[in-house]
Scaffold this motif. Structure first.
Motif, PDB file in Angstrom:
ATOM      1  N   TRP A  32     -12.263  22.702 -36.372  1.00 25.84           N
ATOM      2  CA  TRP A  32     -13.241  22.812 -35.411  1.00 25.84           C
ATOM      3  C   TRP A  32     -14.068  24.139 -35.553  1.00 25.84           C
ATOM      4  N   LYS A  46     -20.873  17.975 -33.290  1.00 29.47           N
ATOM      5  CA  LYS A  46     -19.913  17.865 -32.324  1.00 29.47           C
ATOM      6  C   LYS A  46     -19.545  16.406 -32.208  1.00 29.47           C
ATOM      7  N   LEU A  68     -17.280  15.482 -35.564  1.00 32.42           N
ATOM      8  CA  LEU A  68     -15.735  16.132 -35.496  1.00 32.42           C
ATOM      9  C   LEU A  68     -14.998  15.359 -34.291  1.00 32.42           C
ATOM     10  N   LYS A  69     -15.466  15.093 -33.278  1.00 30.16           N
ATOM     11  CA  LYS A  69     -14.643  14.606 -32.168  1.00 30.16           C
ATOM     12  C   LYS A  69     -14.320  12.979 -32.596  1.00 30.16           C
ATOM     13  N   ALA A 125     -11.753  13.286 -35.758  1.00 31.79           N
ATOM     14  CA  ALA A 125     -10.132  14.149 -35.424  1.00 31.79           C
ATOM     15  C   ALA A 125      -9.122  13.322 -35.544  1.00 31.79           C
ATOM     16  N   HIS A 182      -4.488  19.194 -31.853  1.00 34.58           N
ATOM     17  CA  HIS A 182      -5.457  19.419 -32.791  1.00 34.58           C
ATOM     18  C   HIS A 182      -6.647  18.265 -32.244  1.00 34.58           C
ATOM     19  N   PRO A 192     -10.801  19.999 -29.017  1.00 36.25           N
ATOM     20  CA  PRO A 192     -11.338  21.046 -29.344  1.00 36.25           C
ATOM     21  C   PRO A 192     -10.869  22.524 -28.671  1.00 36.25           C
ATOM     22  N   TRP A 233     -15.225  26.435 -27.916  1.00 37.56           N
ATOM     23  CA  TRP A 233     -15.412  25.987 -29.442  1.00 37.56           C
ATOM     24  C   TRP A 233     -16.953  25.851 -29.603  1.00 37.56           C
ATOM     25  N   GLU A 234     -17.776  25.211 -28.671  1.00 38.06           N
ATOM     26  CA  GLU A 234     -19.070  25.085 -28.898  1.00 38.06           C
ATOM     27  C   GLU A 234     -19.870  26.405 -28.876  1.00 38.06           C
TER      28      GLU A 234
END
Length: 181
Positions: free
Chosen positions: A130, A145, A148-149, A152, A161, A164, A168-169
């Motif tokens: 993240w 974003k 990654l989401k 994951a 895990h 996030p 995180w953002e």
């Protein structure tokens, strides 16, 4: 090569090491960090473009990685007007990307930022999955974003895990690992 909506086809690469950390490259001459990415040439598939970009930006060959997953569909971002050449204004809107999640099978010494005469990065590090979105140029943050989401679950089996971390953002910070040049 633009699609009918003004988006240039592109690939993004999230390269992971055995600790499930991700490659994080510092753009040449800039203060921004990003994942490797690049355009898809005419007649090239996203997969072919990904392997070409992997070589051009990191000096890695196909046998040094394993594809874990990729985004199901294109993720798009618009480029601010100030970044668009005058002759493309009104035609070019931004980029649409297919993102690949790769497992790095090599060793750190195999990564060569100067594999070609046109390096993209001047330094790199392994970072937590993240990555701090505050270090990504603002107009690309939404795509990072989403990628990654979406990817994951292909990397992590534990719920801890998959989500996030809080804040995180907006997280700041250079990461926790050695910088390579």
């Amino acid at each position: 090569m633009l699609d009918q909506h003004g988006y240039r086809p592109n690939v993004g690469i999230i390269l992971t090491n055995p600790l499930k950390q991700v490659f994080w490259g510092k753009r040449l001459g800039q203060h921004s960090w990003q994942f490797p990415q690049g355009g898809i040439n005419r007649g090239e598939s996203p997969r072919e473009a990904m392997f070409r970009e992997l070589w051009e930006e990191l000096g890695l060959f196909e046998n040094q990685v394993r594809i874990i997953s990729r985004t199901e569909d294109w993720l798009r971002y618009d480029v601010p007007d100030r970044w668009i050449r005058r002759d493309l204004r009104g035609i070019y809107k931004g980029q649409k990307q297919i993102w690949f999640l790769l497992e790095f099978l090599g060793k750190n010494k195999d990564i060569n930022l100067k594999a070609t005469n046109h390096p993209e990065f001047e330094a790199w590090k392994w970072n937590d999955y993240w990555v701090p979105l505050s270090q990504v140029i603002d107009f690309k943050r939404g795509v990072y974003k989403e990628a990654l989401k979406e990817l994951a679950p292909a990397l992590f089996t534990d719920k801890k895990h998959l989500v996030p971390p809080a804040g995180w953002e907006k997280a700041e910070g250079p990461g926790h690992f050695r910088l390579y040049k």
